[in-house]
Scaffold this active site. Structure first.
Site, PDB file in Angstrom:
ATOM      1  N   CYS A  69      -1.713   0.864   7.300  1.00  0.00           N
ATOM      2  CA  CYS A  69      -3.138   0.525   7.398  1.00  0.00           C
ATOM      3  C   CYS A  69      -3.467  -0.735   6.596  1.00  0.00           C
ATOM      4  CB  CYS A  69      -4.021   1.689   6.939  1.00  0.00           C
ATOM      5  SG  CYS A  69      -3.974   3.129   8.018  1.00  0.00           S
ATOM      6  N   ASP A 111      -8.414   3.283   1.225  1.00  0.00           N
ATOM      7  CA  ASP A 111      -7.537   3.714   2.313  1.00  0.00           C
ATOM      8  C   ASP A 111      -8.402   4.281   3.441  1.00  0.00           C
ATOM      9  OD1 ASP A 111      -5.602   4.717   3.996  1.00  0.00           O
ATOM     10  OD2 ASP A 111      -4.469   5.703   2.404  1.00  0.00           O
ATOM     11  N   CYS A 150       0.863  -1.181   0.000  1.00  0.00           N
ATOM     12  CA  CYS A 150       0.000   0.000   0.000  1.00  0.00           C
ATOM     13  C   CYS A 150       0.896   1.226   0.000  1.00  0.00           C
ATOM     14  CB  CYS A 150      -1.003  -0.010   1.157  1.00  0.00           C
ATOM     15  SG  CYS A 150      -0.325   0.243   2.798  1.00  0.00           S
TER      16      CYS A 150
END
Length: 156
Positions: free
Chosen positions: A12, A123, A7
């Site tokens: 996250c 996200d 990511c």
């Protein structure tokens, strides 16, 4: 077999994918045959633990992400891992830009393994608690599909 989740900042989505996928491998009795890691395209959070909201959401589902630390994508990852799986199209584009021509790795979107071709893991960083739960749900579905794809590949 080696899998890398990617990511933007590695605090996250990709650590969530790493933790959930490890759990799925355990359940499928494949944890000794598959190495798992995660990283970020950017270096903003290198060395930091996953976002506290990420850790809390995962812990509610019995997944401890506390030992994970963010790292940045490295060129050797394209040779070390069999799968480099992006959480969104921007991350996927960055992977394609950096991928050496001779790399044998599968570079693609993680949610393709959930039958959500072309769909992204959103996200959750700037949203509320529900965004972290949605990430967990999506990652869980994709993890199941990836486990089956790897099982077929190992058994072939």
């Amino acid at each position: 077999m080696r899998v890398l989740f990617v990511c933007l900042g590695n605090i996250c989505r990709s650590p969530t994918a790493e933790g959930v996928f490890r759990q799925a491998l355990e359940a499928a009795d494949l944890s000794r045959r598959v190495e798992v890691d995660s990283c970020g395209i950017a270096a903003w959070h290198v060395g930091k633990a996953p976002d506290p909201r990420t850790r809390e959401a995962a812990m509610r589902r019995g997944i401890d992400l506390g030992s994970l630390r963010a790292r940045q994508l490295a060129e050797e990852d394209f040779h070390r891992f069999d799968y480099l799986l992006a959480m969104d199209h921007d991350n996927l584009s960055a992977l394609h830009e950096r991928c050496p021509a001779e790399s044998p790795a599968h570079v693609g979107l993680f949610l393709d393994f959930a039958g959500h071709d072309g769909r992204e893991v959103p996200d959750p960083f700037y949203g509320g608690e529900q965004g972290f739960e949605e990430v967990l749900d999506l990652v869980d579905a994709a993890s199941k599909g990836l486990v089956e794809a790897i099982r077929r590949r190992i058994e072939a």
